[in-house]
Design a protein around this motif. Structure first.
Motif, PDB file in Angstrom:
ATOM      1  N   LYS A  88      38.139 -19.800   9.331  1.00  0.00           N
ATOM      2  CA  LYS A  88      38.532 -19.289  10.640  1.00  0.00           C
ATOM      3  C   LYS A  88      39.988 -18.851  10.544  1.00  0.00           C
ATOM      4  CE  LYS A  88      37.922 -22.088  14.181  1.00  0.00           C
ATOM      5  NZ  LYS A  88      38.046 -22.887  15.413  1.00  0.00           N
ATOM      6  N   GLN A 146      33.283 -11.320  24.936  1.00  0.00           N
ATOM      7  CA  GLN A 146      33.827 -11.403  23.594  1.00  0.00           C
ATOM      8  C   GLN A 146      35.226 -12.017  23.585  1.00  0.00           C
ATOM      9  OE1 GLN A 146      32.117 -10.706  20.793  1.00  0.00           O
ATOM     10  NE2 GLN A 146      30.395 -10.413  22.151  1.00  0.00           N
ATOM     11  N   ASN A 149      33.063 -22.212   6.006  1.00  0.00           N
ATOM     12  CA  ASN A 149      33.512 -20.981   6.650  1.00  0.00           C
ATOM     13  C   ASN A 149      35.028 -21.009   6.744  1.00  0.00           C
ATOM     14  OD1 ASN A 149      30.921 -19.865   7.222  1.00  0.00           O
ATOM     15  ND2 ASN A 149      30.714 -21.311   8.905  1.00  0.00           N
ATOM     16  N   LYS A 156      31.776 -12.601   9.669  1.00  0.00           N
ATOM     17  CA  LYS A 156      30.686 -13.127  10.495  1.00  0.00           C
ATOM     18  C   LYS A 156      30.857 -12.750  11.960  1.00  0.00           C
ATOM     19  CE  LYS A 156      28.668 -17.053   9.440  1.00  0.00           C
ATOM     20  NZ  LYS A 156      28.430 -18.486   9.199  1.00  0.00           N
ATOM     21  N   LYS A 157      32.060 -13.038  12.520  1.00  0.00           N
ATOM     22  CA  LYS A 157      32.285 -12.661  13.925  1.00  0.00           C
ATOM     23  C   LYS A 157      33.772 -12.622  14.248  1.00  0.00           C
ATOM     24  CE  LYS A 157      31.699 -17.164  16.154  1.00  0.00           C
ATOM     25  NZ  LYS A 157      30.969 -17.925  17.145  1.00  0.00           N
ATOM     26  N   LYS A 158      34.058 -12.011  15.389  1.00  0.00           N
ATOM     27  CA  LYS A 158      35.437 -11.846  15.841  1.00  0.00           C
ATOM     28  C   LYS A 158      35.474 -12.049  17.350  1.00  0.00           C
ATOM     29  CE  LYS A 158      37.146  -7.621  16.767  1.00  0.00           C
ATOM     30  NZ  LYS A 158      37.666  -6.273  16.548  1.00  0.00           N
ATOM     31  N   ARG A 159      36.527 -12.730  17.820  1.00  0.00           N
ATOM     32  CA  ARG A 159      36.737 -12.890  19.261  1.00  0.00           C
ATOM     33  C   ARG A 159      38.189 -12.577  19.584  1.00  0.00           C
ATOM     34  NH1 ARG A 159      34.291 -18.437  21.476  1.00  0.00           N
ATOM     35  NH2 ARG A 159      35.804 -19.336  20.084  1.00  0.00           N
ATOM     36  N   LYS A 166      38.091 -14.760  24.305  1.00  0.00           N
ATOM     37  CA  LYS A 166      38.058 -16.220  24.272  1.00  0.00           C
ATOM     38  C   LYS A 166      38.959 -16.745  25.396  1.00  0.00           C
ATOM     39  CE  LYS A 166      38.540 -20.015  21.028  1.00  0.00           C
ATOM     40  NZ  LYS A 166      38.909 -20.384  19.686  1.00  0.00           N
ATOM     41  N   PHE A 216      38.930 -14.637  13.737  1.00  0.00           N
ATOM     42  CA  PHE A 216      37.897 -14.126  12.836  1.00  0.00           C
ATOM     43  C   PHE A 216      37.193 -15.298  12.160  1.00  0.00           C
ATOM     44  CE2 PHE A 216      40.946 -10.677  13.064  1.00  0.00           C
ATOM     45  CZ  PHE A 216      40.139  -9.551  13.172  1.00  0.00           C
TER      46      PHE A 216
END
Length: 194
Positions: free
Chosen positions: A154, A21, A152, A179-182, A23, A170
């Motif tokens: 970011k 997860q 989207n 939607k997602k997180k790193r 980056k 995010f």
């Protein structure tokens, strides 16, 4: 004995997934000659009247990408390509005011529920390329800065967590739905600071 091995494999796979997860990204500037040919062709044919065109190679734990950054019509653009030079998305650097009110309210609501303190460092409006046939359409939409359902957002955000301050990337859809997180790693310093 067999169950211990299975348990060990399960624990290792969970640990590896947790690490995935983060980056592990490193971006460095490259020469024009090191940029993929297919990406060059797209830039030459579709992109005109740009300032400060620069080329970057971005390597993370999963894959290598190439990025062309430039300024056009007073906006800062970034075009991301895969290792073969296929366009993946177009990003525009924006400010909070450029996001529709309802969308930004949803994003803030998510961040407020998740973190006691946070600071939004960077916002990008992202136009993903769904398939190779839609590249020209995506470029046209991005350069017209259209607000579409496919857009989207970011966000790079510094958040206060139980472990201290951490930086996250995010991704939210056009309605502000998470939607997602790193997790972002701190910058790697190649020199000693005194």
């Amino acid at each position: 004995m067999k169950y211990k091995q299975i348990l060990f494999i399960l624990i290792c796979s969970c640990c590896i997934q947790g690490v995935a997860q983060a980056k592990y990204e490193r971006e460095h500037r490259i020469k024009k000659s090191q940029f993929p040919e297919e990406a060059h062709a797209l830039l030459a044919n579709e992109i005109t009247k740009v300032k400060r065109l620069r080329f970057y190679k971005e390597t993370d734990s999963a894959k290598t990408r190439f990025e062309a950054k430039f300024k056009k019509d007073r906006l800062h653009y970034s075009m991301e390509f895969d290792s073969d030079g296929i366009l993946e998305d177009v990003e525009i650097l924006i400010k909070e005011i450029d996001i529709p009110n309802d969308t930004f309210t949803s994003i803030e609501s998510y961040l407020n529920q998740s973190y006691s303190k946070y600071h939004i460092r960077k916002i990008q409006q992202l136009y993903p390329v769904k398939n190779r046939e839609e590249v020209k359409k995506t470029l046209k939409e991005a350069f017209q800065n259209l607000l579409l359902p496919s857009v989207n957002y970011k966000l790079l955000v510094s958040c206060k967590t139980e472990d201290g301050k951490m930086d996250f990337e995010f991704l939210f859809d056009s309605a502000g739905t998470f939607k997602k997180k790193r997790a972002l790693l701190p910058p790697n310093y190649d020199h000693v600071l005194y």
